[in-house]
Motif scaffolding. Structure first.
Motif, PDB file in Angstrom:
ATOM      1  N   LEU B  24       0.837  -1.203   0.000  1.00 56.63           N
ATOM      2  CA  LEU B  24       0.000   0.000   0.000  1.00 56.63           C
ATOM      3  C   LEU B  24       0.870   1.250   0.000  1.00 56.63           C
ATOM      4  N   ASP B  25       2.042   1.141   0.640  1.00 49.34           N
ATOM      5  CA  ASP B  25       2.962   2.287   0.657  1.00 49.34           C
ATOM      6  C   ASP B  25       3.314   2.713  -0.769  1.00 49.34           C
ATOM      7  N   ALA B  26       3.354   1.711  -1.664  1.00 54.88           N
ATOM      8  CA  ALA B  26       3.790   2.011  -3.033  1.00 54.88           C
ATOM      9  C   ALA B  26       2.680   2.629  -3.885  1.00 54.88           C
ATOM     10  N   LEU B  27       1.441   2.647  -3.364  1.00 49.72           N
ATOM     11  CA  LEU B  27       0.337   3.192  -4.168  1.00 49.72           C
ATOM     12  C   LEU B  27       0.368   4.719  -4.186  1.00 49.72           C
ATOM     13  N   THR B  28      -0.012   5.279  -5.322  1.00 53.42           N
ATOM     14  CA  THR B  28      -0.101   6.738  -5.445  1.00 53.42           C
ATOM     15  C   THR B  28      -1.576   7.137  -5.427  1.00 53.42           C
ATOM     16  N   GLU B  29      -1.814   8.430  -5.369  1.00 50.95           N
ATOM     17  CA  GLU B  29      -3.205   8.883  -5.408  1.00 50.95           C
ATOM     18  C   GLU B  29      -3.876   8.466  -6.715  1.00 50.95           C
ATOM     19  N   ALA B  30      -3.094   8.465  -7.777  1.00 49.94           N
ATOM     20  CA  ALA B  30      -3.656   8.046  -9.076  1.00 49.94           C
ATOM     21  C   ALA B  30      -4.166   6.604  -9.006  1.00 49.94           C
ATOM     22  N   ASP B  31      -3.449   5.754  -8.267  1.00 46.95           N
ATOM     23  CA  ASP B  31      -3.906   4.367  -8.105  1.00 46.95           C
ATOM     24  C   ASP B  31      -5.236   4.325  -7.348  1.00 46.95           C
ATOM     25  N   TYR B  32      -5.295   5.088  -6.258  1.00 43.24           N
ATOM     26  CA  TYR B  32      -6.545   5.135  -5.478  1.00 43.24           C
ATOM     27  C   TYR B  32      -7.721   5.548  -6.361  1.00 43.24           C
TER      28      TYR B  32
END
Lengths: 327, 365
Positions: B24-32
């Motif tokens: 989850l640390d690797a996720l960006t806002e774009a992923d969300y």
């Protein structure tokens, strides 16, 4: 000069499997007890040692799993050759064979091919316990999407197993287990004929006798006995049960006017039922007598001490030949 | 149970779950935002498809409302080369892997049986006979290992396989056989079980007395239960176990606890076997609402949600128009590809049918 060797049917299949494993590294051979033991009939004997655990391996005792994983391996580009140990043990895999293997090419609109071979030793006459002597070929021959082959001699066994493996369609390969040790010449240089074509094994003029697999030897014996009494029987080995080569049967019936179809399987809704119907539809005016069927009775395969009375023998075939001639 | 977002949309990585948390640390806002967009797309697609079925445009609809987090999260946990063997309710997973949504509607209208290329899309055809796909996935994963595409350390080359299965289908013997083959061969395979708690009218308690995530243990397939209505749990747990499988650790089973808010299919009537209070309980735990709360806490503004809603309406119009424009399949589809090599019986019957149809030519009717 032709390269001809003398082999049993079992060892001819072994040689065919060896050739296929050598020629195409995508061919995998697996099933219950087929590795170190070489299978309960020793058909895969020596292949595990020769090709190793990655190409020839034992499967858990789970027939649906064997066929289901064979389908997945075919999707990955392999050409699996799976053995079902005995005819009567194929039914746990019936769902994977008839509702998956048979349909996947059509339902994927041709995006997938299914080059899977299921080898099945079949038929009776070996004095076995229950579920070891059955003839389930009819279930598969009527299933769209499957091909069904059954050799009756070593040369066909050697070539047809390789042709089955080379096919991009799924092939049910029925091996006549009581004839496994019958020997004959195998021509290693050239296949005998097109895969799905029937063969006239003995020419005759009075009655056509069509059969396949383990009953071919019985049919030839019947023809020999009939010849001594002056009746000329033409014997056809069907070799393929899906498709069935009706052309060869019709050509013969045009000559003899009479047809007897024999197999070990029960006659009710069987291969002989279909042949009888089709020949009636397509060669009606050439028939001098109704098509007659000789097969097992419509009962569960009996215990070993009764199987001699269940299985058609040369006399039962000749009884039908006499009835056909009486019209 | 692995959970990172509680029903109020509050985020936290509980102690002991750090191995998942790092995904989850690797996720960006774009992923969300992508996760939310696709969950909303899946929901709107479902609502529209249901309406199309009620209007007689589809033969059947298979709703997946309530399972958006399980499907979109796990779908994005599957990487480039991986292969997916779905059951028949995985419309959301299809969305994450570029399957045309019209392909699903064509199938349910009766135009074909799927029609997409399973090898190219890596999303295999829907499996209607329950559990059969788990064995195909296992065989495929065995082949991947035979090809030497597991545990080489080359992240671009290695791949794993994921198969989707429902709580009801776990009762099928073929699923157990697949556990055995996958464990024996240490196959790169992840099972993603959406326990939506109902197999038509049978509650999951009637399929098992042991929690489903423990089902594989005796076969050598370890498992974990996650909150299937938490898209971040679904994503992180799938991504980690797919990585593990690619690296050679063998098969793993994920049980995503979720709820089938709708009927089994458009032919089903769930009021006959379950209480409205139970449905209300789960509607209050709607995965889409939960993720919306999280995004709003993150500071995502009204504009985004308005944009997603407008995109949903556009999608609805698009699939509605496309459904009305669907044509009948050609007759030859019935006979084509039954075999890949000529088979006289099929060829003869197709020829006969063509002659028969031609006999009703103009003036002869």
């Amino acid at each position: 000069m032709s390269n001809i060797v003398e082999l049993s049917i079992a060892k001819a299949i072994t040689a065919g499997l060896r050739k296929a494993l050598t020629d195409n590294e995508k061919v995998l051979v697996f099933g219950q007890d087929i590795a170190q033991l070489g299978g309960v009939f020793r058909v895969t004997e020596g292949l595990h040692a020769e090709f190793g655990q990655k190409r020839v391996f034992n499967s858990p005792i789970a027939e649906a799993g064997i066929v289901g994983t064979a389908i997945g391996l075919a999707m990955r580009g392999y050409r699996p050759v799976a053995e079902i140990q005995f005819d009567g043990f194929i039914f746990p895999a019936f769902n994977q064979i008839t509702s998956q293997l048979a349909k996947l090419q059509n339902r994927s609109e041709g995006y997938m091919t299914m080059p899977v071979v299921i080898r099945v030793p079949y038929g009776g006459g070996i004095g076995a316990v229950e579920h070891h002597s059955e003839s389930p070929e009819g279930y598969f021959a009527r299933t769209a999407g499957l091909r069904v082959l059954t050799p009756s001699n070593p040369n066909d066994a050697y070539w047809m197993i390789q042709e089955a493996i080379a096919s991009t369609d799924p092939v049910m390969f029925f091996e006549p287990k009581r004839r496994y040790w019958q020997k004959g010449p195998v021509n290693l240089d050239a296949p005998p004929q097109p895969t799905y074509q029937a063969r006239v094994l003995r020419e005759g003029t009075n009655v056509t006798l069509a059969t396949y697999g383990p009953m071919v030897a019985t049919a030839l014996q019947a023809a020999e006995l009939a010849a001594e009494e002056g009746t000329s029987i033409e014997v056809i080995d069907l070799r393929s049960l899906s498709p069935i080569d009706f052309g060869t049967i019709i050509n013969s019936v045009k000559k003899t006017g009479r047809l007897v179809v024999a197999h070990e399987d029960s006659t009710n809704l069987s291969i002989s039922s279909e042949i009888s119907a089709r020949i009636t539809e397509e060669a009606f005016y050439h028939l001098e007598a109704p098509v007659l069927r000789v097969g097992g009775f419509d009962v569960p395969y009996p215990s070993a001490k009764l199987e001699e009375m269940f299985l058609p023998d040369a006399d039962r075939i000749l009884e039908a030949v006499d009835r056909a001639l009486a019209y | 149970m692995v959970q990172f977002l509680n029903p109020e949309g509050e985020f936290g990585v509980p102690k002991g779950l750090e191995a998942y948390g790092k995904y989850l640390d690797a996720l960006t806002e774009a992923d969300y935002l992508k996760f939310y967009r696709d969950m909303a797309r899946m929901r709107r697609f479902d609502v529209e498809a249901h309406a199309l079925q009620r209007q007689g445009q589809l033969g059947l609809w298979i709703p997946a409302i309530g399972q958006e987090a399980a499907q979109i999260g796990s779908g994005y946990g599957v990487r480039g080369n991986d292969h997916i063997f779905p059951s028949y309710r995985e419309h959301g997973v299809a969305i994450t892997h570029g399957i045309e949504l019209m392909s699903i509607l064509k199938m349910l209208r009766g135009v074909n049986h799927g029609g997409w290329n399973p090898e190219e899309t890596r999303f295999h055809l829907y499996a209607i006979v329950l559990g059969t796909q788990t064995l195909h996935a296992t065989g495929y994963a065995m082949g991947v290992a035979f090809d030497g595409k597991v545990g080489t350390g080359n992240k671009e080359e290695d791949l794993a396989v994921i198969t989707y299965v429902g709580d009801g289908a776990t009762a099928e013997g073929e699923v157990s056989e697949s556990f055995l083959f996958a464990a024996n061969n240490k196959s790169p395979l992840v099972y993603f079980c959406q326990n939506n708690q109902w197999a038509i009218s049978s509650p999951s308690a009637s399929q098992t007395t042991v929690p489903l995530f423990k089902r594989g243990a005796g076969f050598g397939v370890p498992g974990v239960r996650i909150d299937g209505n938490d898209v971040l749990a679904s994503y992180a747990v799938t991504a980690k176990h797919m990585d593990d499988a690619r690296e050679g650790s063998g098969p793993f089973f994920i049980e995503a606890l979720t709820y089938r808010i709708g009927a089994h299919t458009s032919s089903d009537d769930p009021t006959k076997y379950r209480d409205q209070a139970e449905v209300d309980h789960w509607v209050a735990r709607d995965p889409l609402k939960r993720f919306e709360k999280f995004l709003r806490r993150q500071g995502v503004g009204e504009d985004f949600f308005a944009e997603v809603e407008a995109a949903g309406e556009a999608l609805a119009t698009e699939i509605r128009d496309a459904t009305f424009a669907l044509t009948e399949p050609p007759l030859e589809n019935m006979f084509n590809h039954v075999y890949s090599e000529p088979h006289p019986r099929i060829d003869e019957q197709f020829e006969w049918l063509k002659r028969y149809e031609a006999s009703f030519g103009e003036g002869n009717e």
